[in-house]
Design an enzyme around this catalytic site. Sequence first.
Site, PDB file in Angstrom:
ATOM      1  N   PHE A 120       0.687  -1.454   0.163  1.00 29.38           N
ATOM      2  CA  PHE A 120      -0.236  -0.044   0.259  1.00 29.38           C
ATOM      3  C   PHE A 120       0.833   1.259   0.140  1.00 29.38           C
ATOM      4  O   PHE A 120       2.293   1.600  -0.865  1.00 29.38           O
ATOM      5  CB  PHE A 120      -0.680  -0.063   1.644  1.00 29.38           C
ATOM      6  CG  PHE A 120      -1.638  -0.839   1.038  1.00 29.38           C
ATOM      7  CD1 PHE A 120      -3.531  -0.939  -0.296  1.00 29.38           C
ATOM      8  CD2 PHE A 120      -2.238  -2.605   1.796  1.00 29.38           C
ATOM      9  CE1 PHE A 120      -3.626  -1.245  -0.481  1.00 29.38           C
ATOM     10  CE2 PHE A 120      -2.960  -3.147   0.978  1.00 29.38           C
ATOM     11  CZ  PHE A 120      -4.668  -3.096   0.373  1.00 29.38           C
ATOM     12  N   SER A 121       0.928   2.585   1.160  1.00 25.47           N
ATOM     13  CA  SER A 121       1.893   2.884   0.975  1.00 25.47           C
ATOM     14  C   SER A 121       2.778   3.330   1.326  1.00 25.47           C
ATOM     15  O   SER A 121       3.664   4.392   1.099  1.00 25.47           O
ATOM     16  CB  SER A 121       0.880   4.601   1.469  1.00 25.47           C
ATOM     17  OG  SER A 121      -0.685   4.972   1.180  1.00 25.47           O
ATOM     18  N   SER A 122       3.233   2.258   1.957  1.00 25.17           N
ATOM     19  CA  SER A 122       4.335   1.882   1.479  1.00 25.17           C
ATOM     20  C   SER A 122       6.029   2.311   0.058  1.00 25.17           C
ATOM     21  O   SER A 122       6.499   2.804   0.228  1.00 25.17           O
ATOM     22  CB  SER A 122       5.330   0.782   2.914  1.00 25.17           C
ATOM     23  OG  SER A 122       4.683   0.164   3.813  1.00 25.17           O
ATOM     24  N   THR A 123       4.906   2.098  -0.818  1.00 23.31           N
ATOM     25  CA  THR A 123       5.161   2.368  -2.053  1.00 23.31           C
ATOM     26  C   THR A 123       5.617   3.881  -1.978  1.00 23.31           C
ATOM     27  O   THR A 123       6.675   4.223  -2.933  1.00 23.31           O
ATOM     28  CB  THR A 123       3.816   1.699  -2.906  1.00 23.31           C
ATOM     29  OG1 THR A 123       3.361   0.917  -2.577  1.00 23.31           O
ATOM     30  CG2 THR A 123       4.486   1.755  -4.380  1.00 23.31           C
ATOM     31  N   LYS A 124       5.226   5.035  -1.706  1.00 23.37           N
ATOM     32  CA  LYS A 124       5.269   6.308  -1.795  1.00 23.37           C
ATOM     33  C   LYS A 124       6.644   6.064  -1.524  1.00 23.37           C
ATOM     34  O   LYS A 124       6.938   7.333  -2.444  1.00 23.37           O
ATOM     35  CB  LYS A 124       4.501   7.198  -1.081  1.00 23.37           C
ATOM     36  CG  LYS A 124       3.094   7.269  -1.082  1.00 23.37           C
ATOM     37  CD  LYS A 124       1.934   7.676  -0.332  1.00 23.37           C
ATOM     38  CE  LYS A 124       0.714   8.028  -1.035  1.00 23.37           C
ATOM     39  NZ  LYS A 124       0.184   7.097  -1.153  1.00 23.37           N
TER      40      LYS A 124
END
Length: 408
Positions: free
Chosen positions: A73-77
Amino acid sequence: MSRASAGVRVDGYCHSRFEAVAEEFSKNFAEHGEIGAAVSIYLEGECVVDLWGGVADQVSARPWTRDTLAVAFSSTKGLVAICMHLLIQRGLLDLDAPVGRYWPEFACNGKEGITVAMVLAHQAGLPVWQQTLPAGALLDWDLVTGQIAAEQPLWEPGTQHGYHAVTIGYLEGELVRRVTGKSIGEYLRAEVAVPLAADIWIGCPREEHHRIATSYFADPNPQSPFFAKLAREPDWVGAKLINNIGGDLAPASINGAARRSAEIPAAGGIVTAHGLARAYAPLSLDGSIDGIRLFDEDMLPLMRTTRSASSMDTMLRIPTTFTLGFSKSWGAYALGEGEHVILGENAFGTPGFGGSIGFADGDARLAFGYVMNFHGPGVGLNRRGQSLIDATYRTLGFRPGRTNAWVR
């Protein structure tokens, strides 16, 4: 090492100095509902913790192994932010330039003055798609980037910040495409993953899907300021963070082959914990590791320096702090389960929906990656990931600071 906790086998390696981390990892299975997970820690450029346990899929009981991939999820950012800073370092992107310099169609409807820096710092005023998106929209790159290029900002760009949960990835990804000719997934693989031998993907190829853990979801935390506002004001524009993304959060979508293969750069990364920590390892040192230089050392302050901060994020409704593309500590323990991210005072990275996280801390010379397949409540970390971070900092001699951060 190998140990059992409440019938759950934990495998991998843990330096004896970090036994407290291993204990917390085992406790997550015994006491906190962990299904399958992995944690990896680099210190001074060496992997000192690499643990995994539980099952990747409850139906088949497929065990979690060292090479099990998880939706981050937002750890991708943070991985996308690394790519953006590579382009800045190479002179291909100018932080103060308007986005329209690289993406001419974007420069309309009040967005002419939005700079690259405003996008990275969640200040662009484009945290949601205002026009209703059709089912499966996030799988259609041209559709969602074209729509955001046509919309008006919700606030005057640069005057406030609010979490751009999904839109930021398409804004950044389209900038990458415009200046390099490569998709964000292609650029990440070529410039970060392959050179560092980091098992990280944005757009996971079908031949790797057998390694991906099935995602499971907790109910939302009704005490979460975000979800509480949503309950009180169902027409609030911030509700579009979760209800105007083409049904993306449905389990059938998250666990489907189409999404796993799609490039969803703010919320669709698929990684191992070791790969996530490995990607941050150069950023915890001088920009290089094992003779591989990713960044010049003078680029690192740009990544860790606060660019936007507020006691009330316009979207998430908790205190948040952002650098250029990365997050710092958020919220506070007092806000409850899933409403905080407490790191070292100069650490930077990004948490992911449900509790995953990757970050670097140059003060501690530490890089950290944690992923799991049971996504907890709230908008930040929950007790599982935070307990691992807290044990790591205590081991290194840090103490809780007065500003919701760990300090020397």
